[in-house]
Structures are given as structure tokens and as C-alpha cells.
Scaffold this motif. Sequence first.
Motif, PDB file in Angstrom:
ATOM      1  N   PRO A   1      30.162  51.794  12.391  1.00  0.00           N
ATOM      2  CA  PRO A   1      30.658  51.282  13.263  1.00  0.00           C
ATOM      3  C   PRO A   1      28.831  50.148  13.996  1.00  0.00           C
ATOM      4  O   PRO A   1      29.463  48.678  14.363  1.00  0.00           O
ATOM      5  CB  PRO A   1      31.203  51.667  13.874  1.00  0.00           C
ATOM      6  N   THR A   2      28.513  50.460  14.470  1.00  0.00           N
ATOM      7  CA  THR A   2      27.150  50.104  15.428  1.00  0.00           C
ATOM      8  C   THR A   2      26.945  49.157  14.207  1.00  0.00           C
ATOM      9  O   THR A   2      26.552  47.699  14.882  1.00  0.00           O
ATOM     10  CB  THR A   2      26.108  51.151  15.978  1.00  0.00           C
ATOM     11  N   VAL A   3      26.675  48.778  13.228  1.00  0.00           N
ATOM     12  CA  VAL A   3      25.866  48.123  12.219  1.00  0.00           C
ATOM     13  C   VAL A   3      26.663  47.484  12.218  1.00  0.00           C
ATOM     14  O   VAL A   3      26.516  46.190  12.052  1.00  0.00           O
ATOM     15  CB  VAL A   3      25.646  49.173  10.947  1.00  0.00           C
ATOM     16  N   ILE A   4      28.104  47.570  11.563  1.00  0.00           N
ATOM     17  CA  ILE A   4      28.661  45.877  11.942  1.00  0.00           C
ATOM     18  C   ILE A   4      29.400  45.535  13.205  1.00  0.00           C
ATOM     19  O   ILE A   4      29.157  44.573  12.691  1.00  0.00           O
ATOM     20  CB  ILE A   4      30.455  46.814  11.514  1.00  0.00           C
ATOM     21  N   ALA A   5      29.286  45.686  14.047  1.00  0.00           N
ATOM     22  CA  ALA A   5      29.263  45.169  15.244  1.00  0.00           C
ATOM     23  C   ALA A   5      28.163  44.838  15.834  1.00  0.00           C
ATOM     24  O   ALA A   5      27.428  43.325  16.599  1.00  0.00           O
ATOM     25  CB  ALA A   5      29.408  46.113  17.116  1.00  0.00           C
ATOM     26  N   PHE A   6      26.400  44.950  15.219  1.00  0.00           N
ATOM     27  CA  PHE A   6      25.095  44.763  15.154  1.00  0.00           C
ATOM     28  C   PHE A   6      25.335  43.051  14.719  1.00  0.00           C
ATOM     29  O   PHE A   6      25.413  42.023  15.432  1.00  0.00           O
ATOM     30  CB  PHE A   6      24.340  45.180  15.274  1.00  0.00           C
ATOM     31  N   TYR A   7      25.482  43.341  13.460  1.00  0.00           N
ATOM     32  CA  TYR A   7      25.360  42.139  11.812  1.00  0.00           C
ATOM     33  C   TYR A   7      26.786  41.035  12.496  1.00  0.00           C
ATOM     34  O   TYR A   7      26.526  40.290  12.353  1.00  0.00           O
ATOM     35  CB  TYR A   7      25.746  42.394  10.621  1.00  0.00           C
ATOM     36  N   GLY A   8      27.833  41.769  12.864  1.00  0.00           N
ATOM     37  CA  GLY A   8      29.008  40.774  13.536  1.00  0.00           C
ATOM     38  C   GLY A   8      28.783  40.235  14.615  1.00  0.00           C
ATOM     39  O   GLY A   8      29.103  38.541  14.832  1.00  0.00           O
ATOM     40  N   ALA A   9      27.881  40.447  15.311  1.00  0.00           N
ATOM     41  CA  ALA A   9      27.310  39.623  17.050  1.00  0.00           C
ATOM     42  C   ALA A   9      26.295  39.369  15.983  1.00  0.00           C
ATOM     43  O   ALA A   9      25.994  37.954  16.754  1.00  0.00           O
ATOM     44  CB  ALA A   9      27.032  40.346  17.944  1.00  0.00           C
ATOM     45  N   CYS A  10      25.232  39.269  15.941  1.00  0.00           N
ATOM     46  CA  CYS A  10      24.406  37.780  14.660  1.00  0.00           C
ATOM     47  C   CYS A  10      25.040  36.794  14.200  1.00  0.00           C
ATOM     48  O   CYS A  10      24.754  35.801  14.491  1.00  0.00           O
ATOM     49  CB  CYS A  10      23.743  38.865  14.262  1.00  0.00           C
ATOM     50  N   VAL A  11      26.247  37.135  12.753  1.00  0.00           N
ATOM     51  CA  VAL A  11      26.777  36.286  12.510  1.00  0.00           C
ATOM     52  C   VAL A  11      27.841  34.921  13.974  1.00  0.00           C
ATOM     53  O   VAL A  11      27.470  34.205  13.542  1.00  0.00           O
ATOM     54  CB  VAL A  11      27.575  36.773  11.946  1.00  0.00           C
TER      55      VAL A  11
END
Length: 97
Positions: free
Chosen positions: A57-67
Motif C-alpha cells: 500500500p505504501t508503494v502504491i500510494a507513493f507512485y500514485g502521488a508521483c503520477v
Amino acid sequence: MVTEEPKDPFKGVDWKAIGGELQKDPSAGTKPIIKKRLPKKIRQIPDYYFLPRLPLPTVIAFYGACVAGGVGAGMLLEMWINKKVKEDGGIIWEFDK
């Protein structure tokens, strides 16, 4: 002042005689070859094995925020370009006059 020349340890060596001996007996100047065996099983560890891993979930949130940040920046840039085009009277190139 007198300068001393470095002494050459190979001065006066008959290289042809040494080369001739090696041609007659090729094993004269070599040591016996010892072949080293590799272990039966070598464990290959990938380079990224020791890097810290984050929860999914942390990885998805981080990359989602970048996109999302990239998309938002693109939208702001497009709005700024459209504003500048309207200020110039809708002419983008000099050739359009």
C-alpha cells in the motif's frame, strides 16, 4: 656532477639462447598447471536482495502521488500555454499572419 645510470639486470643476457631452450622443450619454463574446481552449488544473490522493501500500500500510494503530480503539472502547463496564446490574439506562429 656525475649522474649514475640505473643498473640493468638483464644487460648481457643472451636472449637467443634462452628462446632456443624454450623452443626445444616447451615445458622447461612453465610450472605444472593446477586446475581449481568450483564448488558444486553457488548461491547467486541478486543485487536488490538487501535493499529495504516497503509494504505494497505504501508503494502504491507513493507512485500514485508521483503520477498524479505529473498529470497535475501537465494540466497547469497546458493552461498557462493557452492563456499566453489568448493574450497574443490566438496567433502561435509568425507564419499564421
